[in-house]
Write a protein that holds these residues in place. Structure first.
Motif, PDB file in Angstrom:
ATOM      1  N   PRO A 211     107.052   5.890  21.170  1.00  0.00           N
ATOM      2  CA  PRO A 211     105.928   5.526  20.304  1.00  0.00           C
ATOM      3  C   PRO A 211     104.927   6.675  20.130  1.00  0.00           C
ATOM      4  CG  PRO A 211     106.383   3.775  21.873  1.00  0.00           C
ATOM      5  CD  PRO A 211     107.222   4.949  22.296  1.00  0.00           C
ATOM      6  N   LEU A 212     104.603   6.975  18.889  1.00  0.00           N
ATOM      7  CA  LEU A 212     103.599   7.994  18.609  1.00  0.00           C
ATOM      8  C   LEU A 212     102.211   7.460  18.928  1.00  0.00           C
ATOM      9  CD1 LEU A 212     104.950   9.263  15.168  1.00  0.00           C
ATOM     10  CD2 LEU A 212     105.128  10.435  17.371  1.00  0.00           C
ATOM     11  N   VAL A 213     101.309   8.365  19.259  1.00  0.00           N
ATOM     12  CA  VAL A 213      99.923   8.017  19.545  1.00  0.00           C
ATOM     13  C   VAL A 213      99.092   8.363  18.314  1.00  0.00           C
ATOM     14  CG1 VAL A 213      97.948   8.403  21.062  1.00  0.00           C
ATOM     15  CG2 VAL A 213     100.282   8.541  21.982  1.00  0.00           C
ATOM     16  N   PRO A 214      98.696   7.375  17.499  1.00  0.00           N
ATOM     17  CA  PRO A 214      97.926   7.697  16.286  1.00  0.00           C
ATOM     18  C   PRO A 214      96.584   8.323  16.633  1.00  0.00           C
ATOM     19  CG  PRO A 214      98.812   5.465  16.175  1.00  0.00           C
ATOM     20  CD  PRO A 214      98.985   5.938  17.593  1.00  0.00           C
ATOM     21  N   ASP A 215      96.269   9.415  15.966  1.00  0.00           N
ATOM     22  CA  ASP A 215      95.002  10.121  16.160  1.00  0.00           C
ATOM     23  C   ASP A 215      94.576  10.641  14.789  1.00  0.00           C
ATOM     24  OD1 ASP A 215      92.820  11.373  17.193  1.00  0.00           O
ATOM     25  OD2 ASP A 215      93.912  12.753  18.498  1.00  0.00           O
TER      26      ASP A 215
END
Length: 319
Positions: A211-215
């Motif tokens: 899972p990508l970490v939205p920033d």
């Protein structure tokens, strides 16, 4: 700045050679990529990079993406922590930008990084852009070839409408196939952060990274394309419209009645490819008639996330 007689070059050997020669001389040339047209300048030249900011009216703190011919050349400029090597191996060349720690002796102009200790790197897939990079023999900084904050260009005509007289030339290779800017990821030891939605959907990336970490907080500038107001038409833009107002230029998605459409069949790939072209057309109509632009809801999945990101920034209050 002194006005140029901006020339249009053909995507043949002569046009590619002339583009590379102008770039080597510190001039600016708009070049085609699979995403959007980029305003290219020699990434090792302070003067060329300063000219990019001047031509676009771009804030100096907003970093630039550096375009390179290969992963091997990127390794000379930046370190590849975390998932970076795997991501580059899987998705370069293509619509993916990686934000990576700079190596000592990288040779880039400090204007490229906007004062950060990282650099945004991409290996584009477009054959004409690759040919120019090979002829030049060095990296180019290439943000979108439009006035800062305005609609991104997916044709040479879009470039000329915004930058004619400010740059040496545009190399016309026809419409961009992806039509929306690259996805920007920042790999690191603690995971991979998503800094900008783009032409590579997260569904393609997450099997490799987890899972990508939205920033992607608007206004938090860690990479290009993160300003709160960006990609904006001159006319007011209303999102998630039911398209019932006759006193608006209406952009549809799917079979609904509208003045223009991103995709009559509801295809998100087609919608991404046509987004900026359609916004340019709608803006011309809306400005001429002093009307707002209304756009139908876009599903927030796959490339729809990137489309909605651009639309939210385009509709944001202007600074």
């Amino acid at each position: 700045m002194a006005p140029y007689q901006t020339q249009t070059l053909r995507p043949d050997a002569e046009g590619i050679a002339r583009a590379a020669a102008w770039l080597a001389d510190g001039q600016l040339v708009a070049l085609p990529t699979e995403t959007v047209y980029g305003l290219a300048g020699d990434a090792t030249s302070d003067l060329a990079c300063a000219r990019i900011f001047e031509a676009k009216g771009r804030p100096r703190f907003n970093p630039l993406i550096v375009h390179l011919p290969s992963l091997e050349t990127a390794r000379k400029i930046a370190a590849f922590p975390g998932d970076a090597e795997a991501l580059a191996g899987a998705f370069w060349p293509g619509p993916l930008t990686l934000v990576l720690p700079l190596k000592p002796g990288h040779g880039l102009s400090p204007l490229v990084t906007g004062g950060l200790e990282t650099v945004a790197l991409r290996v584009p897939e477009h054959g004409v852009m690759q040919a120019v990079l090979a002829k030049l023999g060095g990296p180019v900084a290439a943000p979108s070839a439009n006035p800062s904050g305005r609609i991104s260009p997916t044709t040479a005509a879009h470039v000329l409408a915004g930058l004619s007289g400010r740059i040496a030339a545009v190399l016309d290779a026809g419409p961009c196939t992806v039509g929306i800017e690259s996805t920007i990821l920042a790999p690191g030891p603690e995971g991979t952060r998503l800094l900008r939605e783009g032409g590579l959907p997260r569904e393609a990336v997450e099997p490799l990274t987890g899972p990508l970490v939205p920033d992607t907080t608007p206004g938090t500038v860690q990479a290009p394309g993160q300003l709160g107001s960006h990609y904006a038409p001159a006319a007011a833009l209303v999102l998630n419209s039911d398209l019932s107002d006759p006193h608006a230029i209406r952009i549809g998605f799917g079979p609904a009645e509208a003045d223009l459409t991103l995709s009559r069949t509801g295809d998100l790939v087609e919608a991404a490819a046509s987004l900026f072209r359609t916004l340019h057309e709608a803006d011309a109509l809306a400005t001429a008639r002093n009307l707002p632009i209304h756009i139908a809801p876009i599903p927030d999945r796959g490339l729809g996330r990137a489309i909605n990101d651009r639309l939210r920034r385009a509709a944001a209050p202007r600074s």
